[in-house]
Scaffold this active site. Sequence first.
Site, PDB file in Angstrom:
ATOM      1  N   ASP A   1       0.855  -1.190   0.000  1.00 23.42           N
ATOM      2  CA  ASP A   1       0.000   0.000   0.000  1.00 23.42           C
ATOM      3  C   ASP A   1       0.887   1.234   0.000  1.00 23.42           C
ATOM      4  OD1 ASP A   1       0.788   0.312   2.634  1.00 23.42           O
ATOM      5  OD2 ASP A   1      -1.143  -0.215   3.490  1.00 23.42           O
TER       6      ASP A   1
ATOM      7  N   CYS B   1      -5.372 -26.332  15.471  1.00 16.96           N
ATOM      8  CA  CYS B   1      -6.590 -27.116  15.712  1.00 16.96           C
ATOM      9  C   CYS B   1      -6.324 -28.615  15.755  1.00 16.96           C
ATOM     10  CB  CYS B   1      -7.632 -26.806  14.642  1.00 16.96           C
ATOM     11  SG  CYS B   1      -8.360 -25.155  14.793  1.00 16.96           S
TER      12      CYS B   1
ATOM     13  N   CYS C   1      -5.749 -26.719  10.600  1.00 14.61           N
ATOM     14  CA  CYS C   1      -4.457 -26.082  10.857  1.00 14.61           C
ATOM     15  C   CYS C   1      -3.780 -26.748  12.053  1.00 14.61           C
ATOM     16  CB  CYS C   1      -4.634 -24.582  11.091  1.00 14.61           C
ATOM     17  SG  CYS C   1      -5.278 -24.128  12.725  1.00 14.61           S
TER      18      CYS C   1
ATOM     19  N   ASP D   1      -7.697  -7.104   2.428  1.00 10.54           N
ATOM     20  CA  ASP D   1      -6.620  -7.223   3.414  1.00 10.54           C
ATOM     21  C   ASP D   1      -7.127  -6.686   4.727  1.00 10.54           C
ATOM     22  OD1 ASP D   1      -5.050  -4.477   4.374  1.00 10.54           O
ATOM     23  OD2 ASP D   1      -6.199  -4.222   2.524  1.00 10.54           O
TER      24      ASP D   1
ATOM     25  N   CYS E   1     -11.535 -27.080  11.174  1.00  5.42           N
ATOM     26  CA  CYS E   1     -10.248 -26.530  10.745  1.00  5.42           C
ATOM     27  C   CYS E   1      -9.142 -27.562  10.917  1.00  5.42           C
ATOM     28  CB  CYS E   1      -9.928 -25.269  11.552  1.00  5.42           C
ATOM     29  SG  CYS E   1      -8.357 -24.494  11.080  1.00  5.42           S
TER      30      CYS E   1
ATOM     31  N   HIS F   1      -4.020 -20.027  13.248  1.00  4.22           N
ATOM     32  CA  HIS F   1      -5.404 -20.483  13.064  1.00  4.22           C
ATOM     33  C   HIS F   1      -6.243 -19.421  12.367  1.00  4.22           C
ATOM     34  CE1 HIS F   1      -9.474 -21.812  13.615  1.00  4.22           C
ATOM     35  NE2 HIS F   1      -9.729 -20.632  14.151  1.00  4.22           N
TER      36      HIS F   1
END
Length: 383
Positions: free
Chosen positions: A97, A318, A315, A275, A313, A344
């Site tokens: 940005d 998890c 990940c 974002d 989930c 996560h």
Amino acid sequence: MSEQPKPRFAFEIAATDGKARMGTIQMQRGEIRTPAFMPVGTAATVKAMKPETVRATGADIILGNTYHLMLRPGAERVAKLGGLHKFMNWDRPILTDSGGYQVMSLSELRKLTEEGVEFRSHLDGSRHMLTPERSMEIQRLLGSDIVMAFDECPRADQPRDVIASSMEMSMRWAKRSRDGFDSGEEHAARSALFGIQQGALDEELRKRSADALIDIGFDGYAIGGLAVGEGQEAMFATLEFAPGQLPKDKPRYLMGVGKPDDLVGAVESGVDMFDCVLPSRSGRNGQAFTWNGPINLRNARFAEDTGPIDERCSCDACSKYSRAYLHHLVKSKEILGAMLMTEHNIAFYQQLMQAMRDAIGEGRFAEWARDFRRNYLEESPPG
């Protein structure tokens, strides 16, 4: 047969469902699947995560910040060290940005003129001048793949004439950004430039802004000036018209957004890219996002909960750790707690984007969004 060279920038819409779009952006450093969520790596790092972990969550692109990187370690130093990708060990696309939003937030430390913004560093008080040309130069030195035009982002509660004047100056800056970007021929030949629509909540001002940007010509178009305190209802009302004012064949990027339900509503309105610092910042503060709504792992009710953050989930946080253990880490302010919680949340956001891409591709997005809201908003658990 020799391999075909990868395009500088190519956007293809593979499916639509209502206003929602699913597609891909092809760039030399890789493909970006849309709708896309970009984890924020403000200072050349997504806080509490290694780049390879960010990639493993499914992220195709991350965001870096011109303002912060120009102050520390400095754009010239990053260039000397081989560019931002090499510096932070991320070999896929990076969007930077322009620094305009951060400068806006320094209202006590800045002086705004037609030339640009003179401001004092929040780090050491040193004086700097940021102009459209300097912003393009910094983003070129960083080696950004998607460069953002330099703009001013006024608060939505400002008088209409103030917002109009600011928007008009941002459009003049957009032209200077275009010229500055094009002057860096080698970088421009392998990167893309996005313009930023302004106009706060005003449909007519946003139309004027969009028309000015289209006249200049950009690879993609951002919707700026939202998620700055106006509230979700006002943001969604603006998204009823703002994306449709921008070219259909170019990606549309809603800057700084947001909560999971914000993303779903914006995709319904035709937005392709997002974002936000929320998933990483929330993770560091003990909040986890789940398909049944956010939960706060600081809450005592999780102290002996042996289940994962979210059953759906996969990940590491998890699949390998319990809510009880994460509760302990968060309460103890252990660094591992921030790492696992952030991982996560970023993974959840990427799973959310994949679920939306799948639903759009299969023509069932309206039904999917209804089910998502019922689970996320209406069945959100306490704590």
